[in-house]
Design an enzyme around this catalytic site. Structure first.
Site, PDB file in Angstrom:
ATOM      1  N   CYS A  17      30.668  58.027  60.743  1.00  0.00           N
ATOM      2  CA  CYS A  17      30.220  58.068  59.352  1.00  0.00           C
ATOM      3  C   CYS A  17      29.677  56.700  58.934  1.00  0.00           C
ATOM      4  O   CYS A  17      28.621  56.599  58.294  1.00  0.00           O
ATOM      5  CB  CYS A  17      31.375  58.481  58.439  1.00  0.00           C
ATOM      6  N   CYS A  18      30.392  55.638  59.321  1.00  0.00           N
ATOM      7  CA  CYS A  18      29.932  54.283  59.004  1.00  0.00           C
ATOM      8  C   CYS A  18      28.588  53.989  59.655  1.00  0.00           C
ATOM      9  O   CYS A  18      27.732  53.325  59.063  1.00  0.00           O
ATOM     10  CB  CYS A  18      30.966  53.252  59.470  1.00  0.00           C
TER      11      CYS A  18
ATOM     12  N   CYS B  96      33.318  52.207  50.243  1.00  0.00           N
ATOM     13  CA  CYS B  96      33.113  53.579  49.786  1.00  0.00           C
ATOM     14  C   CYS B  96      34.386  54.084  49.091  1.00  0.00           C
ATOM     15  O   CYS B  96      35.499  53.764  49.506  1.00  0.00           O
ATOM     16  CB  CYS B  96      32.767  54.483  50.967  1.00  0.00           C
TER      17      CYS B  96
ATOM     18  N   CYS C 201      33.694  48.211  60.140  1.00  0.00           N
ATOM     19  CA  CYS C 201      32.812  49.366  60.024  1.00  0.00           C
ATOM     20  C   CYS C 201      31.632  49.309  60.983  1.00  0.00           C
ATOM     21  O   CYS C 201      30.874  50.276  61.092  1.00  0.00           O
ATOM     22  CB  CYS C 201      32.276  49.490  58.583  1.00  0.00           C
TER      23      CYS C 201
END
Length: 237
Positions: free
Chosen positions: A120-121, A203, A231
């Site tokens: 996702c990162c 986030c 990340c």
């Protein structure tokens, strides 16, 4: 063939002195690499300090909008632009890549495993970062050594092999008190989540406030190993 920018980095290391101030070294970089410096901001305390340090220099500023930021971050973004009267370029995840990732994995797959979180990162941060850095020679950050264990021994000026760029961390050795004092002294806009216990703000689904005595990064990806909370934006060799 060795990268020509890497050679420039090696020469810069030989020429520089530890006695040069942050402001002085930033000016040196701006003069040596005109229009080739870029600063990444997430509107944290640290990044507000660096924005103030470079406000009169020819250094571009950008931010990564992951699509999952806190509303307070957007408010700080707007306040920062108004305060410094500087454009801040926004970079976003590739729409098709993000659509495919969420379709296949769901909106909150980052809670399932470290691998899914890093994926996702990559989609929301790392890939847009590559676009942002393209064509630049120096990347300035607001990283501090207190942020995490694997930043304790990182150099202030380093060669980022992964992104093939010179990287400079002007406030790497500042303490948290020095940072907050600077923000207050210069009346800089800041993210009000900092006042609610949010030390490191990313986030919204992956960030929480920390409790007294907890590590600085405890509020980021709190379900993961404390020593692996990166990340992918900052990879240290």
């Amino acid at each position: 063939m060795e990268n020509s920018l890497k050679k420039e980095f090696d020469e810069l290391l030989e020429e520089t002195s530890d006695t040069v101030s942050q402001e002085g070294f930033l000016r040196l970089l701006a003069e040596r690499f005109p229009q080739k410096l870029i600063f990444s901001t997430s509107f944290s305390y640290e990044d507000q300090v660096v924005t103030h340090l470079i406000k009169d220099l020819d250094i571009q500023i950008f931010t990564l909008d992951t699509g999952r930021l806190f509303e307070q971050t957007y408010e700080t973004w707007a306040a920062t632009k108004a305060f410094f009267k500087k454009n801040i370029k926004a970079y976003y995840p590739d729409a098709e890549e993000l659509q495919q990732f969420v379709t296949e994995n769901g909106p909150d797959s980052f809670y399932q495993s470290v691998e899914k979180r890093k994926e996702c990162c990559n989609v929301r941060k790392v890939h847009p970062l590559k676009k942002a850095l393209k064509g630049y020679k120096v990347w300035i950050t607001g990283l501090r050594s207190e942020h995490s264990l694997n930043r304790q021994h990182m150099p202030q000026l380093e060669w980022d092999h992964d992104n093939q760029i010179i990287k400079y961390h002007p406030i790497l050795h500042w303490t948290t008190q020095e940072v907050t004092d600077y923000v207050q002294k210069n009346q800089l806009p800041y993210n009000y989540l900092h006042k609610k216990g949010f030390a490191s703000i990313g986030c919204a689904p992956c960030t929480r406030a920390i409790q007294e005595g907890e590590d600085f990064r405890a509020g980021r990806w709190w379900w993961e190993d404390a020593n692996k909370k990166e990340c992918g934006l900052h990879i240290h060799q």
